[in-house]
Write an enzyme that holds these catalytic residues in place. Structure first.
Site, PDB file in Angstrom:
ATOM      1  N   ASP A   1      -4.839  -1.537   8.496  1.00 12.43           N
ATOM      2  CA  ASP A   1      -4.161  -0.194   8.231  1.00 12.43           C
ATOM      3  C   ASP A   1      -5.287   0.775   7.666  1.00 12.43           C
ATOM      4  O   ASP A   1      -5.193   1.353   6.416  1.00 12.43           O
ATOM      5  CB  ASP A   1      -3.182  -0.455   6.989  1.00 12.43           C
ATOM      6  CG  ASP A   1      -1.969   0.605   6.710  1.00 12.43           C
ATOM      7  OD1 ASP A   1      -2.480   1.556   7.157  1.00 12.43           O
ATOM      8  OD2 ASP A   1      -1.155   0.366   6.099  1.00 12.43           O
TER       9      ASP A   1
ATOM     10  N   HIS B   1      -1.069   4.129   8.059  1.00 14.11           N
ATOM     11  CA  HIS B   1       0.471   4.674   7.702  1.00 14.11           C
ATOM     12  C   HIS B   1       0.699   5.886   7.074  1.00 14.11           C
ATOM     13  O   HIS B   1       1.729   6.579   6.815  1.00 14.11           O
ATOM     14  CB  HIS B   1       1.352   3.499   6.826  1.00 14.11           C
ATOM     15  CG  HIS B   1       1.237   3.336   5.293  1.00 14.11           C
ATOM     16  ND1 HIS B   1       0.266   2.259   4.784  1.00 14.11           N
ATOM     17  CD2 HIS B   1       1.595   4.143   4.514  1.00 14.11           C
ATOM     18  CE1 HIS B   1       0.220   2.341   3.562  1.00 14.11           C
ATOM     19  NE2 HIS B   1       0.831   3.437   3.250  1.00 14.11           N
TER      20      HIS B   1
ATOM     21  N   SER C   1      -1.697   4.051  -1.704  1.00 14.89           N
ATOM     22  CA  SER C   1      -2.093   3.891  -0.530  1.00 14.89           C
ATOM     23  C   SER C   1      -3.109   4.749   0.077  1.00 14.89           C
ATOM     24  O   SER C   1      -3.377   5.919  -0.357  1.00 14.89           O
ATOM     25  CB  SER C   1      -0.928   4.274   0.687  1.00 14.89           C
ATOM     26  OG  SER C   1      -0.106   3.071   0.597  1.00 14.89           O
TER      27      SER C   1
HETATM   28  N1  ARG Z   1       4.426  -0.823   2.047  1.00 21.54           N
HETATM   29  C1  ARG Z   1       3.399   0.223   2.081  1.00 21.54           C
HETATM   30  C2  ARG Z   1       3.708   1.349   1.393  1.00 21.54           C
HETATM   31  O1  ARG Z   1       4.521   1.356   0.616  1.00 21.54           O
HETATM   32  C3  ARG Z   1       3.384   0.373   3.733  1.00 21.54           C
HETATM   33  C4  ARG Z   1       4.296   1.216   4.291  1.00 21.54           C
HETATM   34  C5  ARG Z   1       4.231   1.624   5.592  1.00 21.54           C
HETATM   35  N2  ARG Z   1       4.226   0.414   6.668  1.00 21.54           N
HETATM   36  C6  ARG Z   1       5.318   0.087   7.269  1.00 21.54           C
HETATM   37  N3  ARG Z   1       5.634  -1.154   7.904  1.00 21.54           N
HETATM   38  N4  ARG Z   1       6.777   0.842   6.741  1.00 21.54           N
HETATM   39  O2  ARG Z   1       3.757   2.457   1.586  1.00 21.54           O
HETATM   40  N1  GLU Z   2       2.186   1.543   0.611  1.00 14.58           N
HETATM   41  C1  GLU Z   2       2.361   2.111  -0.446  1.00 14.58           C
HETATM   42  C2  GLU Z   2       2.026   3.506  -0.379  1.00 14.58           C
HETATM   43  O1  GLU Z   2       2.113   4.154   0.294  1.00 14.58           O
HETATM   44  C3  GLU Z   2       1.453   1.315  -1.660  1.00 14.58           C
HETATM   45  C4  GLU Z   2       2.229   0.219  -1.882  1.00 14.58           C
HETATM   46  C5  GLU Z   2       2.915   0.225  -3.426  1.00 14.58           C
HETATM   47  O2  GLU Z   2       3.677   0.686  -3.374  1.00 14.58           O
HETATM   48  O3  GLU Z   2       1.982  -0.219  -4.278  1.00 14.58           O
HETATM   49  O4  GLU Z   2       1.415   4.125  -1.511  1.00 14.58           O
END
Ligand code: ARG
Ligand code: GLU
Length: 722
Positions: free
Chosen positions: A223, A87, A657
């Site tokens: 991921d 991502h 991330s």
């Molecule tokens: N929750 C994760 C973060 O905050 C992954 C985001 C990307 N994935 C998604 N399905 N939108 O970045």
């Molecule tokens: N998916 C998140 C990022 O892009 C990490 C998840 C979180 O917020 O802890 O950094």
């Protein structure tokens, strides 16, 4: 007597330690030795603080980068191989994708270095060193000067520090504020700008579970994506050139093939973006009752429309996938955040703390400090801020929230067309062409119009009239003849505006001249944008900026006051997108009564979720074959299961991330990629029972690279530890 003393010590220890929950905190690498090392050792860490951060010898920090603008990545070979999240590389992968070469759907694997794909604009940033420069930054600052003077002095000092720090080098310097302006650190960075895509799994692996599973445990997302950092022949950063060579990093992580078990020490080393641990109850209530709900409502509407469009054609799916992912990501996080804060009774807890704080402040008034009125000032400021905050969210998320109007925002330089000379017109046309391409590549007119209708409707109905753009008068006019004047308004805008249609836009840009200026002043979407911006500048930002200015200085004082109020509590500084260490242990949890979530998932769970009719759960055929044949190679655990992800108590946030997750010996066991939904309030309040970070088991990534993609040559580059 001795016994009594012992009990007293115990009580004191309990009283003082109770403030830092187990595993809470994002720590400054330079200060680990001083504050955290004993605790880390007690939790199982086997190396030294110097192994993590050192200026004199190579250390783990030399293997870690800021990837792009908002993620972390790390080096995993001596040839500059980098791993981060799928991502995080999503934008690059999407940019290389087309209907013919659809890397999002099918994945991409360079067979050798010559096939790796360059990514203009993508950078990786290494940390060379950091240093406490608080004294230098605050030189000349005293309690006697005004906030504005303070700001000016600090800015001047920082400019001087940064320019001196990197004189005659190719490094970049930045100074960041910690503890809300109570401490400052200088960071010296080295930025590489030739970063190539090496490999990515298909979205059906790298984004498996999609937005449905996002922010959730149990998780089965592979991921990850691989890039490579290139440099000039001299080893220094250089712009893309085919003559560049792979970077030989000072340090790269060995990879553990042993996996983790419950209770194992883990540590995450990366770039957490932002947290707000020390805000007053008034700020928490603004987030819970105003900011989050407004954004959730607006984004929910957007997602209904975009998701429907994406279901309808493969082209719109490619075009809108990145936009949908980013809209959905915040939307879902905020829903979880509100729930978590409610469950923790966050406001009540803050108020209880503030009651104690107030008592202390009232009783310790001295000439040189008076903390008694901090909270009452906060209260007043947040009350004033409320309506501006609300309107500002609506302008940004709804008013300017569709692509056609976004294009006008990006092309505000068109105002210079008035009486422009030939060169200016040419420059503007060039800029417009490139910004137009950026928007129209991923633009579907019908979808954008639907978005425009619903966003306008929300703004029109929910935002007080004092913040309505003047051009809303058109809606009034349409209301005489049309049952739905907002639809009529959208019909008008989208049939007339040059910004709503690719062909019209290109024609307009090709014929650009000073005369175009008068066309613009009648273009409905352009005019609407100008009116929104006028509302924002005249009625919102000048108000909110004034308030925030005072809040900022209050934050600094309140932070200092809290530290004086609890002198024995170890305060970690809020995240500010600087390199931090967080440590904890692999740990299952109980999300709700009678439910226990195990700490790891396996490929069996992928097969359980398999559903060819649902895009997010369409398991690729090859993966099913590998599963049926149990062809897991050396990547399975002791019991023959192929693990996909695991969770731990590391305190992480957005920006983490792609961060390396390391075991007690500093070997890579996983890649951080998310948090659990029950724990997303940890940016404001951490709960050791409920907060978990979600980690890709590195062995699943290796399995995908080797068995699924057949890219064994990449595995051979890495340093695997059995
Ligand atoms: N929750 C994760 C973060 O905050 C992954 C985001 C990307 N994935 C998604 N399905 N939108 O970045
Ligand atoms: N998916 C998140 C990022 O892009 C990490 C998840 C979180 O917020 O802890 O950094």
């Amino acid at each position: 007597m001795a016994r009594k003393f012992f009990v007293l010590v115990l009580i004191l220890k309990f009283l003082f330690n109770v403030f830092v929950y187990a595993d809470e905190g994002m720590w400054i690498p330079l200060l680990l030795e001083k504050y955290n090392f004993e605790d880390m050792k007690a939790k199982g860490f086997k190396l030294t603080a110097e192994d993590i951060y050192s200026v004199n010898k190579t250390s783990m920090k030399d293997a870690i980068v800021i990837f792009g603008r908002g993620c972390t990545g790390e080096m995993i070979s001596e040839k500059g191989l980098l791993i981060t999240n799928h991502h995080c590389g999503y934008g690059q992968i999407q940019r290389h994708s087309s209907l013919e070469n659809d890397y999002l759907t099918h994945g991409f694997w360079a067979k050798d270095m010559s096939q790796e794909l360059p990514n203009p604009g993508l950078t990786v940033t290494f940390l060379i060193s950091m240093e406490d420069v608080t004294e230098k930054v605050l030189q000349g600052v005293s309690d006697k000067i005004t906030e504005a003077e303070r700001y000016q002095i600090i800015k001047k000092n920082i400019d001087k520090i940064t320019s001196e720090a990197v004189k005659n080098t190719h490094y970049k310097a930045r100074v960041e504020s910690f503890y809300n302006g109570n401490q400052y650190f200088l960071f010296i960075n080295e930025v590489f700008e030739d970063v190539r895509l090496v490999g990515t799994p298909p979205s059906s692996i790298g984004k498996f579970g999609g937005d449905t599973d996002n922010w959730m445990w149990p998780r089965h997302t592979g991921d990850f994506a691989l890039f490579r950092v290139y440099c000039g022949k001299d080893g220094k950063p250089a712009p893309y050139s085919k003559d560049n060579v792979p970077l030989k990093p000072r340090k790269y992580f060995p990879i553990s093939m042993k996996g983790v078990v419950e209770g194992d020490f883990t540590m995450v080393f990366g770039y957490p973006g932002s947290t707000s641990q020390y805000i007053p109850s008034f700020a928490v209530q603004e987030i819970m009752n105003e900011t989050d709900p407004a954004r959730i409502l607006i984004r929910g509407k957007k997602l209904d429309i975009i998701n429907q469009a994406m279901e309808s054609s493969p082209l719109t799916r490619i075009q809108y996938s990145a936009k949908a992912a980013s809209i959905a990501n915040g939307w879902k996080k905020w829903i979880g955040e509100i729930r978590g804060l409610k469950r923790l009774n966050a406001i009540e807890r803050k108020i209880n703390f503030e009651t104690e704080f107030q008592k202390w402040a009232d009783s310790t008034k001295t000439d040189d400090k008076n903390y008694s009125n901090i909270l009452s000032k906060y209260k007043e400021l947040y009350a004033q801020r409320s309506k501006y905050n609300f309107a500002s969210i609506y302008i940004n998320e709804a008013g300017l929230g569709c692509d056609a109007i976004l294009l006008t925002v990006r092309l505000r330089s068109f105002e210079n067309l008035k009486n422009a000379d030939k060169n200016t017109v040419e420059a503007l046309a060039k800029e417009a062409k490139s910004k137009g391409d950026g928007i129209f590549k991923d633009y579907d007119e019908q979808t954008d119009k639907k978005l425009f209708i619903e966003m306008t409707r929300l703004y029109y109905n929910n935002v007080p009239a004092e913040f309505h753009p003047a051009y809303f008068s058109m809606i009034g006019k349409f209301s005489k003849k049309h049952s739905d004047p907002i639809v009529a308004f959208a019909d008008y805008c989208y049939s007339k505006s040059v910004f709503a249609n690719k062909a019209r836009f290109e024609k307009f840009v090709n014929e650009l001249s000073p005369k175009s200026y008068s066309i613009l002043q009648k273009d409905p979407i352009y005019v609407l944008m100008k009116d929104y911006i006028a509302v924002f500048q005249d009625k919102i930002s000048n108000q909110i900026d004034k308030i925030d200015y005072v809040i900022d200085s209050l934050d600094r004082i309140y932070m200092k006051a809290q530290m004086e109020f609890q002198p024995n509590r170890l305060f970690f500084p809020d995240a500010n997108f600087t390199l931090r260490v967080t440590y904890g242990q692999v740990s299952s949890y109980y999300p709700a009564d009678a439910i226990k979530y195990n700490y790891f998932t396996t490929i069996t769970g992928i097969m359980e979720k398999d559903n060819p009719d649902i895009y997010d759960y369409d398991v690729p055929k090859k993966l099913k074959e590998l599963y049926i044949n149990k062809d897991f190679g050396s990547y399975a655990d002791k019991d023959g299961n192929l693990r996909v992800a695991f969770i731990a108590t590391n305190h992480t946030t957005g920006g983490n991330s792609g961060s390396p997750v390391l075991n007690a010996y500093g070997e890579l066991v996983g890649i951080n990629f998310d948090r659990n939904w029950e724990g997303t309030m940890s940016d404001i309040m951490y709960d050791p029972e409920m907060c978990r970070n979600i980690i890709l088991d590195i062995r699943y990534a290796l399995f995908v690279i080797d068995k699924y993609a057949g890219a064994k040559h990449l595995i051979e580059e890495m340093d695997l530890r059995y």
